[in-house]
Design a protein around this motif. Structure first.
Motif, PDB file in Angstrom:
ATOM      1  N   MET A 203       0.847  -1.202   0.000  1.00 25.42           N
ATOM      2  CA  MET A 203       0.000   0.000   0.000  1.00 25.42           C
ATOM      3  C   MET A 203       0.882   1.251   0.000  1.00 25.42           C
ATOM      4  O   MET A 203       0.616   2.209  -0.720  1.00 25.42           O
ATOM      5  CB  MET A 203      -0.938   0.026   1.217  1.00 25.42           C
ATOM      6  N   VAL A 204       1.949   1.202   0.833  1.00 28.49           N
ATOM      7  CA  VAL A 204       2.895   2.327   0.831  1.00 28.49           C
ATOM      8  C   VAL A 204       3.483   2.470  -0.577  1.00 28.49           C
ATOM      9  O   VAL A 204       3.747   3.562  -1.064  1.00 28.49           O
ATOM     10  CB  VAL A 204       4.016   2.124   1.879  1.00 28.49           C
ATOM     11  N   GLY A 205       3.637   1.333  -1.242  1.00 27.37           N
ATOM     12  CA  GLY A 205       4.204   1.312  -2.594  1.00 27.37           C
ATOM     13  C   GLY A 205       3.212   1.696  -3.680  1.00 27.37           C
ATOM     14  O   GLY A 205       3.547   1.630  -4.871  1.00 27.37           O
ATOM     15  N   GLY A 206       2.005   2.052  -3.296  1.00 28.05           N
ATOM     16  CA  GLY A 206       1.055   2.545  -4.297  1.00 28.05           C
ATOM     17  C   GLY A 206       0.256   1.470  -5.026  1.00 28.05           C
ATOM     18  O   GLY A 206      -0.509   1.774  -5.932  1.00 28.05           O
ATOM     19  N   ILE A 207       0.409   0.204  -4.626  1.00 24.58           N
ATOM     20  CA  ILE A 207      -0.404  -0.877  -5.216  1.00 24.58           C
ATOM     21  C   ILE A 207      -1.730  -0.844  -4.464  1.00 24.58           C
ATOM     22  O   ILE A 207      -1.883  -1.527  -3.456  1.00 24.58           O
ATOM     23  CB  ILE A 207       0.277  -2.253  -4.990  1.00 24.58           C
ATOM     24  N   ILE A 233      -6.908 -16.180   1.322  1.00 24.68           N
ATOM     25  CA  ILE A 233      -7.103 -15.186   0.264  1.00 24.68           C
ATOM     26  C   ILE A 233      -6.815 -13.882   0.972  1.00 24.68           C
ATOM     27  O   ILE A 233      -7.620 -13.416   1.783  1.00 24.68           O
ATOM     28  CB  ILE A 233      -8.548 -15.151  -0.274  1.00 24.68           C
ATOM     29  N   ASP A 234      -5.647 -13.338   0.728  1.00 24.51           N
ATOM     30  CA  ASP A 234      -5.189 -12.183   1.487  1.00 24.51           C
ATOM     31  C   ASP A 234      -5.437 -10.923   0.653  1.00 24.51           C
ATOM     32  O   ASP A 234      -5.089 -10.899  -0.524  1.00 24.51           O
ATOM     33  CB  ASP A 234      -3.696 -12.355   1.779  1.00 24.51           C
ATOM     34  N   CYS A 235      -6.053  -9.910   1.247  1.00 20.71           N
ATOM     35  CA  CYS A 235      -6.446  -8.728   0.471  1.00 20.71           C
ATOM     36  C   CYS A 235      -6.118  -7.454   1.244  1.00 20.71           C
ATOM     37  O   CYS A 235      -6.168  -7.443   2.482  1.00 20.71           O
ATOM     38  CB  CYS A 235      -7.951  -8.724   0.214  1.00 20.71           C
ATOM     39  N   GLU A 236      -5.809  -6.408   0.516  1.00 15.78           N
ATOM     40  CA  GLU A 236      -5.578  -5.108   1.138  1.00 15.78           C
ATOM     41  C   GLU A 236      -5.948  -4.003   0.164  1.00 15.78           C
ATOM     42  O   GLU A 236      -5.788  -4.172  -1.053  1.00 15.78           O
ATOM     43  CB  GLU A 236      -4.100  -4.994   1.554  1.00 15.78           C
ATOM     44  N   MET A 237      -6.481  -2.895   0.700  1.00 11.69           N
ATOM     45  CA  MET A 237      -6.893  -1.780  -0.154  1.00 11.69           C
ATOM     46  C   MET A 237      -6.504  -0.457   0.498  1.00 11.69           C
ATOM     47  O   MET A 237      -6.542  -0.328   1.724  1.00 11.69           O
ATOM     48  CB  MET A 237      -8.423  -1.772  -0.306  1.00 11.69           C
ATOM     49  N   PRO A 521      -0.870   5.835   2.668  1.00 12.34           N
ATOM     50  CA  PRO A 521      -2.306   6.009   2.488  1.00 12.34           C
ATOM     51  C   PRO A 521      -3.068   5.301   3.604  1.00 12.34           C
ATOM     52  O   PRO A 521      -2.594   4.292   4.128  1.00 12.34           O
ATOM     53  CB  PRO A 521      -2.573   5.305   1.151  1.00 12.34           C
ATOM     54  N   PRO A 522      -4.225   5.834   3.981  1.00  8.95           N
ATOM     55  CA  PRO A 522      -5.068   5.057   4.895  1.00  8.95           C
ATOM     56  C   PRO A 522      -5.395   3.741   4.207  1.00  8.95           C
ATOM     57  O   PRO A 522      -5.658   3.733   2.999  1.00  8.95           O
ATOM     58  CB  PRO A 522      -6.331   5.908   5.036  1.00  8.95           C
ATOM     59  N   HIS A 523      -5.329   2.648   4.931  1.00  8.54           N
ATOM     60  CA  HIS A 523      -5.558   1.361   4.272  1.00  8.54           C
ATOM     61  C   HIS A 523      -6.154   0.347   5.232  1.00  8.54           C
ATOM     62  O   HIS A 523      -6.132   0.535   6.452  1.00  8.54           O
ATOM     63  CB  HIS A 523      -4.281   0.834   3.628  1.00  8.54           C
ATOM     64  N   GLY A 524      -6.701  -0.695   4.649  1.00  6.04           N
ATOM     65  CA  GLY A 524      -7.304  -1.753   5.457  1.00  6.04           C
ATOM     66  C   GLY A 524      -7.477  -2.982   4.604  1.00  6.04           C
ATOM     67  O   GLY A 524      -7.329  -2.926   3.377  1.00  6.04           O
ATOM     68  N   GLY A 525      -7.782  -4.085   5.250  1.00  7.92           N
ATOM     69  CA  GLY A 525      -7.908  -5.301   4.450  1.00  7.92           C
ATOM     70  C   GLY A 525      -8.531  -6.435   5.221  1.00  7.92           C
ATOM     71  O   GLY A 525      -9.115  -6.249   6.297  1.00  7.92           O
ATOM     72  N   ILE A 526      -8.359  -7.585   4.639  1.00  2.22           N
ATOM     73  CA  ILE A 526      -9.034  -8.767   5.170  1.00  2.22           C
ATOM     74  C   ILE A 526      -8.311  -9.994   4.640  1.00  2.22           C
ATOM     75  O   ILE A 526      -7.669  -9.929   3.590  1.00  2.22           O
ATOM     76  CB  ILE A 526     -10.520  -8.751   4.727  1.00  2.22           C
ATOM     77  N   ALA A 527      -8.401 -11.087   5.371  1.00  2.00           N
ATOM     78  CA  ALA A 527      -7.886 -12.349   4.843  1.00  2.00           C
ATOM     79  C   ALA A 527      -8.929 -13.435   5.096  1.00  2.00           C
ATOM     80  O   ALA A 527      -9.468 -13.540   6.201  1.00  2.00           O
ATOM     81  CB  ALA A 527      -6.568 -12.709   5.511  1.00  2.00           C
TER      82      ALA A 527
END
Ligand code: ASP
Length: 582
Positions: A203-207, A233-237, A521-527
């Protein structure tokens, strides 16, 4: 080599010359005719070898044993004796040639829908078990799920990115599996328990939308249905709110249901963690049935019944229509709650009789009026049964939660055709551990506290709630995630609350704190627990059933016999000395 599979030929194919390959599931010699059930991944087709057509061929067919691999050529003909159970049951192949491609010794268990092999035996010979339809079907479901996950997330612009498997050990979370580094004697890699910090660095890397179907490793004590390696299934946004995360991953789950099961689950509910514990005694309630907890302290205490008077909590559930339970049934329930796994001291029952009177196991201490108050609190009707436990708060809730599930099982309320999906949110940020006398992150140290609870972090850390959520389906935790900390100060404060010194935080997580200097960036995710998801869709309770080569309950792969000792030379190479006292 083959023109068709063993699951393909139909009545329309009669007259065709075909070549089939597969395994001999069974062969029957009926005197003058040998019938062979030939199996492959796609189905079973019957071959016929007839003495009157070709005597040599018939003799050869008589030598076939179970699990021989053969290739047979012949003509498709309509069967006189049709088998309506299988899709190829209208035809058979009158064979003209037979080639034995590979012989087989006697197999250790029958390879059919129903097998006589026990689980350990089937695991030792997993490659044989894999030939069974039931096992193959589970792998097919797994494949489709993975495929549909990729398909869906791709449509929403998620990038699948691989993160390293050889990483660094950190003391937070479960125990790491360690890998010695030969080139750096005395130093170790660790296998990831999850790609958590890497996905945050992406996320810091802009993906800004990442996912990965990824192996994770946790060196935990063995428990039923735990695998030391498992898939997520690992996810982050980035730039995402909790609501957006719920929306996207609810859509993903709906997509999977539609594609794999052909229907959508009902509405997804959201429940606060505190309510889950209060009403169901667990953070993963099975909401396919109701039976919510009702607290009775204010009615039940102070009437001279010591068990209730001394208890921190008196709480019960209402079992509709079970007031006719016999003495024997109630005794068996009492025994059940007293088992060490449940650990209750006893069970109090109240029957709401059909004439409106009550019969309870504590009649000596409570009047009809007293009990009426309990019945009212439950909204109980004639014919209902109340089951009540008392004792220490946490323990009693947990035990009642187990009893609730048991009653759900006994009354067949946990219908496996029904799917109830639930977000559980606002988990506590921290959990106190008596043994080590410190707080641990309930989810992980990178989870944000609820904004309004941040001031409590210093004085009252135990009551800080987290922006953390789980997705629970039918009482199984299918996924979990959180909004993450994206600022250095708060992250440092969190480490502090966990009793991790500044130096230690720098040593363990310096790379993350460093990255947090450069615009996060503010970010969050789920697995998602991918194995559990597969088990849910395959309708099995055990994740072993949906893993091609699983380990047993003791964490061993009994097929390849691992873990295993390594030789001196290997030990010397990595400069490790092992002194195992036998
Ligand atoms: N990495 C977390 C876990 O493995 C999930 C998440 O927070 O995304 O539980």
């Amino acid at each position: 080599m083959r023109t068709h599979t063993c699951g393909e030929l139909r009545i329309e194919d009669t007259g065709k010359e075909v070549v089939l390959c597969g395994w001999v599931q069974r062969s029957r010699d009926l005197g003058g005719m040998v019938f062979v059930d030939l199996r492959d991944r796609y189905g079973i087709t019957q071959l016929v070898f007839s003495d009157s057509i070709d005597e040599e061929l018939y003799k050869k067919a008589k030598t076939l044993g179970r699990e021989f691999v053969i290739k047979a050529k012949g003509t498709v003909v309509e069967r006189t004796n049709k088998n309506l159970e299988i899709s190829t049951g209208y035809i058979e192949i009158v064979s003209k040639s037979l080639e034995i491609l590979s012989e087989s010794e006697n197999v250790p268990f029958t390879i059919e829908e129903e097998t006589d092999g026990g689980e350990e035996l089937r695991m030792k010979y997993r490659y044989l078990d894999l030939r069974r339809n039931v096992v193959q079907n589970n792998l097919i479901i797994r494949h489709h799920l993975a495929f549909e996950v990729r398909n869906f997330l791709n449509q929403f612009s998620f990038l699948e990115v691989e993160t390293p498997v050889l990483i660094k050990s950190t003391p937070e979370g479960a125990r790491d599996f360690l890998v010695p580094s030969r080139l750096n004697p005395g130093q170790f890699y660790a296998l990831p328990q999850s790609p958590q910090t890497f996905k945050q660095l992406l996320m810091v890397g802009g993906i800004d939308k990442y996912f990965q179907i990824v192996k994770c490793f946790r060196d935990e004590d063995f428990r039923a249905d735990r695998q030391p390696e498992f898939s997520q299934i690992d996810c982050e946004m980035s730039f995402v709110t909790k609501e957006k995360i719920y929306e996207i991953f609810e859509s993903l789950v709906r997509h999977l249901f539609v594609r794999i099961k052909g229907f959508e689950p009902e509405k997804f509910y959201v429940m606060k963690y505190d309510d889950a514990i209060k009403y169901y005694g667990t953070d993963k309630p099975d909401t396919r049935f109701d039976m919510k907890f009702v607290e009775l302290d204010k009615f039940a205490k102070g009437k001279g019944f010591k068990v209730f008077d001394d208890a921190e909590l008196v709480v019960g559930i209402k079992i509709p229509g079970c007031a006719d339970y016999s003495r024997k049934q109630l005794d068996s329930l009492t025994e059940w709650v007293k088992r060490p796994q449940i650990g209750a001291k006893g069970l109090v029952y109240v029957k709401i009789n059909s004439d409106g009177t009550y019969k309870s196991s504590v009649d000596k201490f409570f009047s009809n009026e007293d009990i009426k108050e309990w019945a009212d609190a439950f909204n109980a009707e004639e014919g209902d049964l109340l089951l009540i436990l008392a004792g220490e708060n946490k323990h009693t809730r947990k035990a009642l939660g187990e009893l609730r599930l048991e009653m759900g099982n006994r009354l067949e309320l946990r219908d496996n055709k029904k799917y109830k999906c639930l977000w559980v949110e606002d988990f506590p940020l921290l959990e106190w551990d008596e043994e080590t006398s410190r707080y641990y992150a309930m989810h992980h140290p990178f989870t944000t506290p609820l904004e309004e609870d941040i001031p409590k972090l210093d004085k009252d850390p135990g009551n800080v709630r987290a922006n953390a959520y789980d997705l629970v389906i039918n009482g199984v935790e299918i996924a979990g995630g959180s909004l993450r900390i994206n600022n250095r100060e708060l992250q440092s404060k969190m480490f502090e609350a966990l009793g991790i010194s500044k130096e230690e935080a720098e040593k363990q997580f310096g790379f993350l704190l460093n990255a947090f200097k450069y615009g996060v960036p503010p970010h969050g995710g789920i697995a998602f627990g991918f194995d559990r998801l597969c088990a849910l869709f395959a309708g099995t309770d055990s994740i072993r059933d949906v893993i091609a080569f699983p380990k047993n309950n003791a964490g061993r792969d009994i097929m390849i016999d691992s873990p295993a000792a390594i030789d001196e030379k290997q030990l010397n190479d990595i400069k490790l000395k092992i002194d195992i006292k036998k």
